[in-house]
Design a protein around this motif. Structure first.
Motif, mmCIF file in Angstrom:
data_model
loop_
_atom_site.group_PDB
_atom_site.id
_atom_site.type_symbol
_atom_site.label_atom_id
_atom_site.label_comp_id
_atom_site.label_asym_id
_atom_site.label_seq_id
_atom_site.Cartn_x
_atom_site.Cartn_y
_atom_site.Cartn_z
ATOM 1 N N ILE A 191 -53.204 -27.889 -24.357
ATOM 2 C CA ILE A 191 -52.155 -27.786 -23.326
ATOM 3 C C ILE A 191 -52.278 -28.940 -22.335
ATOM 4 N N ARG A 244 -51.204 -32.393 -23.970
ATOM 5 C CA ARG A 244 -49.773 -32.564 -24.266
ATOM 6 C C ARG A 244 -48.882 -32.452 -23.041
ATOM 7 N N PHE A 267 -44.444 -22.748 -18.703
ATOM 8 C CA PHE A 267 -43.687 -22.329 -17.513
ATOM 9 C C PHE A 267 -44.498 -21.456 -16.568
ATOM 10 N N GLY A 280 -38.585 -28.768 -28.399
ATOM 11 C CA GLY A 280 -39.402 -29.520 -27.436
ATOM 12 C C GLY A 280 -39.287 -31.024 -27.571
ATOM 13 N N ARG A 332 -46.608 -36.057 -19.122
ATOM 14 C CA ARG A 332 -46.254 -37.239 -19.926
ATOM 15 C C ARG A 332 -44.813 -37.680 -19.638
ATOM 16 N N ASN A 351 -44.142 -25.557 -15.235
ATOM 17 C CA ASN A 351 -42.720 -25.805 -14.988
ATOM 18 C C ASN A 351 -42.097 -24.572 -14.341
ATOM 19 N N MET A 396 -33.849 -32.461 -14.653
ATOM 20 C CA MET A 396 -33.115 -32.339 -15.916
ATOM 21 C C MET A 396 -33.520 -31.044 -16.597
ATOM 22 N N GLY A 397 -32.582 -30.415 -17.290
ATOM 23 C CA GLY A 397 -32.935 -29.188 -18.000
ATOM 24 C C GLY A 397 -31.841 -28.764 -18.969
HETATM 25 N N1 ACO Z 1 -51.183 -24.765 -28.563
HETATM 26 C C1 ACO Z 1 -51.605 -25.291 -29.719
HETATM 27 N N2 ACO Z 1 -50.782 -25.804 -30.640
HETATM 28 C C2 ACO Z 1 -49.466 -25.812 -30.366
HETATM 29 C C3 ACO Z 1 -48.946 -25.286 -29.161
HETATM 30 C C4 ACO Z 1 -49.865 -24.743 -28.248
HETATM 31 N N3 ACO Z 1 -49.472 -24.222 -27.067
HETATM 32 N N4 ACO Z 1 -47.622 -25.431 -29.181
HETATM 33 C C5 ACO Z 1 -47.290 -26.024 -30.330
HETATM 34 N N5 ACO Z 1 -48.408 -26.248 -31.057
HETATM 35 C C6 ACO Z 1 -48.525 -26.846 -32.358
HETATM 36 C C7 ACO Z 1 -47.262 -26.754 -33.166
HETATM 37 O O1 ACO Z 1 -47.163 -25.500 -33.817
HETATM 38 C C8 ACO Z 1 -47.457 -27.881 -34.166
HETATM 39 O O2 ACO Z 1 -48.322 -27.438 -35.165
HETATM 40 P P1 ACO Z 1 -48.056 -27.870 -36.694
HETATM 41 O O3 ACO Z 1 -48.176 -29.370 -36.709
HETATM 42 O O4 ACO Z 1 -49.148 -27.149 -37.419
HETATM 43 O O5 ACO Z 1 -46.674 -27.387 -37.021
HETATM 44 C C9 ACO Z 1 -48.187 -28.941 -33.348
HETATM 45 O O6 ACO Z 1 -48.764 -28.250 -32.227
HETATM 46 C C10 ACO Z 1 -47.272 -30.037 -32.848
HETATM 47 O O7 ACO Z 1 -46.138 -29.414 -32.275
HETATM 48 P P2 ACO Z 1 -45.006 -30.245 -31.588
HETATM 49 O O8 ACO Z 1 -43.958 -29.315 -31.053
HETATM 50 O O9 ACO Z 1 -44.562 -31.338 -32.507
HETATM 51 O O10 ACO Z 1 -45.835 -30.906 -30.378
HETATM 52 P P3 ACO Z 1 -45.393 -31.972 -29.348
HETATM 53 O O11 ACO Z 1 -46.346 -33.077 -29.341
HETATM 54 O O12 ACO Z 1 -43.923 -32.303 -29.472
HETATM 55 O O13 ACO Z 1 -45.572 -31.193 -27.961
HETATM 56 C C11 ACO Z 1 -44.335 -30.031 -26.282
HETATM 57 C C12 ACO Z 1 -44.834 -30.014 -27.724
HETATM 58 C C13 ACO Z 1 -45.529 -30.046 -25.349
HETATM 59 C C14 ACO Z 1 -43.518 -28.773 -26.057
HETATM 60 C C15 ACO Z 1 -43.470 -31.286 -26.065
HETATM 61 O O14 ACO Z 1 -42.517 -31.421 -27.058
HETATM 62 C C16 ACO Z 1 -42.787 -31.251 -24.736
HETATM 63 O O15 ACO Z 1 -43.409 -31.253 -23.700
HETATM 64 N N6 ACO Z 1 -41.449 -31.272 -24.714
HETATM 65 C C17 ACO Z 1 -40.713 -31.173 -23.465
HETATM 66 C C18 ACO Z 1 -40.369 -29.760 -23.302
HETATM 67 C C19 ACO Z 1 -40.280 -29.342 -21.867
HETATM 68 O O16 ACO Z 1 -40.953 -29.811 -20.989
HETATM 69 N N7 ACO Z 1 -39.417 -28.362 -21.656
HETATM 70 C C20 ACO Z 1 -39.293 -27.780 -20.379
HETATM 71 C C21 ACO Z 1 -37.925 -27.376 -20.107
HETATM 72 S S1 ACO Z 1 -36.847 -28.761 -20.014
HETATM 73 C C22 ACO Z 1 -37.289 -29.577 -18.730
HETATM 74 O O17 ACO Z 1 -37.808 -29.021 -17.845
HETATM 75 C C23 ACO Z 1 -37.091 -31.040 -18.725
#
Ligand code: ACO
Length: 323
Positions: free
Chosen positions: A34, A37, A158, A215, A255, A280, A310-311
């Motif tokens: 957590i 990332r 969140f 994500g 990030r 968040n 942004m959301g």
């Molecule tokens: N713990 C461990 N592993 C996890 C977790 C977790 N909490 N969550 C996902 N994984 C796993 C996935 O299952 C996947 O496993 P797999 O390869 O075996 O399938 C692996 O980690 C990679 O998953 P991805 O979704 O590709 O990981 P990514 O590097 O994209 O990170 C994240 C995910 C952190 C959600 C990222 O995409 C992100 O931050 N996106 C922005 C989302 C955001 O902030 N939204 C908030 C609302 S919008 C806003 O406020 C702007």
């Protein structure tokens, strides 16, 4: 001309703190995953029965105290939330009641994580048109209620909380040296509706539903949208990014925040980060970050500050103000 000047700011976080290790006890996740990332270490979670309006009212009460303004003088309440107490009436009216505010316009604004930029803009327009003088603008959320706690891809991101500002309409010279809101920009693009949404709602006839997200797609758009709208609002005011004292980006992911800072060529000391402690908090993230920056002495009267958010929607927006 009339400007909307921030006269007080307040924040409220629920007492209960849930760190990543605690989540790892019930989910297949880990603190290093957590943190690496997202930058998130912990989040605050509302107690049973603790409502969005409770958090919002507490933050607003603090903003009023700091503005040294009696509640009887408030003549507008705008609440940004995606987690209202009830489908209706507006959470703004619940807060009006809890703070014993006088009758007057009170409304909710729904732009998810961009909500506070939208709410500030709505209130600023009321004030500049002479339709109100003292506006409480509140971002308040209990996102913990709409998370799927079995989905590790979303529930770790969140937290709950609320922040508020008291805006006062004040006559100013009409230059960029004025205190108050100097420029606002809002946008939305419904083509991305399904990238981030809640899979339920009143018109669907089922339960409230849970947050669903793509994500990667959100990440990609967030960096561009947050940075580009901040640059645009600064340019609208005839100023340059180098003149900014502080950037207050929506707190979703460290990030994303760092990438936005780089894209705008701002040094890290000019970019506020609270996502490590709060996660968040959606519409509450910007007023909570403003409150934090003031408490740390990083945001002082006369500073030029840009809030950018942004959301879901996607919706995004930025507000440029001199503190
Ligand atoms: N713990 C461990 N592993 C996890 C977790 C977790 N909490 N969550 C996902 N994984 C796993 C996935 O299952 C996947 O496993 P797999 O390869 O075996 O399938 C692996 O980690 C990679 O998953 P991805 O979704 O590709 O990981 P990514 O590097 O994209 O990170 C994240 C995910 C952190 C959600 C990222 O995409 C992100 O931050 N996106 C922005 C989302 C955001 O902030 N939204 C908030 C609302 S919008 C806003 O406020 C702007």
């Amino acid at each position: 001309m009339i400007r909307s000047v921030v006269r007080g700011v307040g924040g409220r976080l629920p007492t209960r703190v849930v760190d990543n290790d605690e989540l790892a006890l019930r989910l297949d996740t880990s603190d290093p995953w957590i943190r690496e990332r997202t930058g998130i270490r912990q989040r605050h979670i509302a107690a049973e029965g603790e409502l969005t309006s409770d958090l919002g009212a507490a933050a607003a009460r603090l903003a009023l105290e700091r503005a040294d303004l009696p509640p009887s003088r408030v003549d507008l309440v705008v609440v940004a939330t995606s987690t209202p107490d009830n489908t209706f009436p507006a959470t703004a009216t619940a807060i009006q009641r809890k703070l014993a505010l006088p009758p007057g316009p009170a409304l909710d604004v729904q732009a998810v994580c961009a909500g506070f930029a939208y709410a500030l803009t709505v209130a600023d327009n009321f004030l500049r048109l002479g339709q109100a003088t003292h506006a409480l603008v509140i971002g308040a959320e209990t996102f913990s209620r709409i998370l799927d706690w079995t989905d590790r891809g979303t529930c770790v991101l969140f937290g709950d909380g609320a922040g508020a500002v008291l805006l006062r309409a004040e006559r100013q010279a009409g230059t960029s040296a004025d205190r108050g809101i100097l420029a606002t920009r809002l946008a939305a693009d419904g083509r991305h509706y399904e990238q981030l949404y809640v899979d339920g709602g009143p018109s669907q006839g089922g339960p409230v539903g849970h947050l669903r997200m793509n994500g990667r797609e959100v990440f990609r758009h967030a960096v561009h949208d947050l940075a580009d709208v901040a640059a645009a609002v600064v340019a609208d005011a005839g100023l340059s990014l180098a003149e900014l004292d502080l950037l207050v980006p929506h707190q979703a992911n460290l990030r994303i925040i760092e990438a936005v800072g780089r894209r705008l060529d701002l040094p890290p000391e000019k970019v506020v980060v609270t996502v490590d402690r709060h996660a968040n908090t959606s519409a509450a993230s910007i007023p909570l970050a403003l409150d934090h920056a003031v408490a740390e002495g990083r945001l002082r009267p006369g500073h030029l500050v840009c809030a950018t958010a942004m959301g879901g929607g996607f919706a995004w927006g930025a507000v440029l103000l001199r503190w």
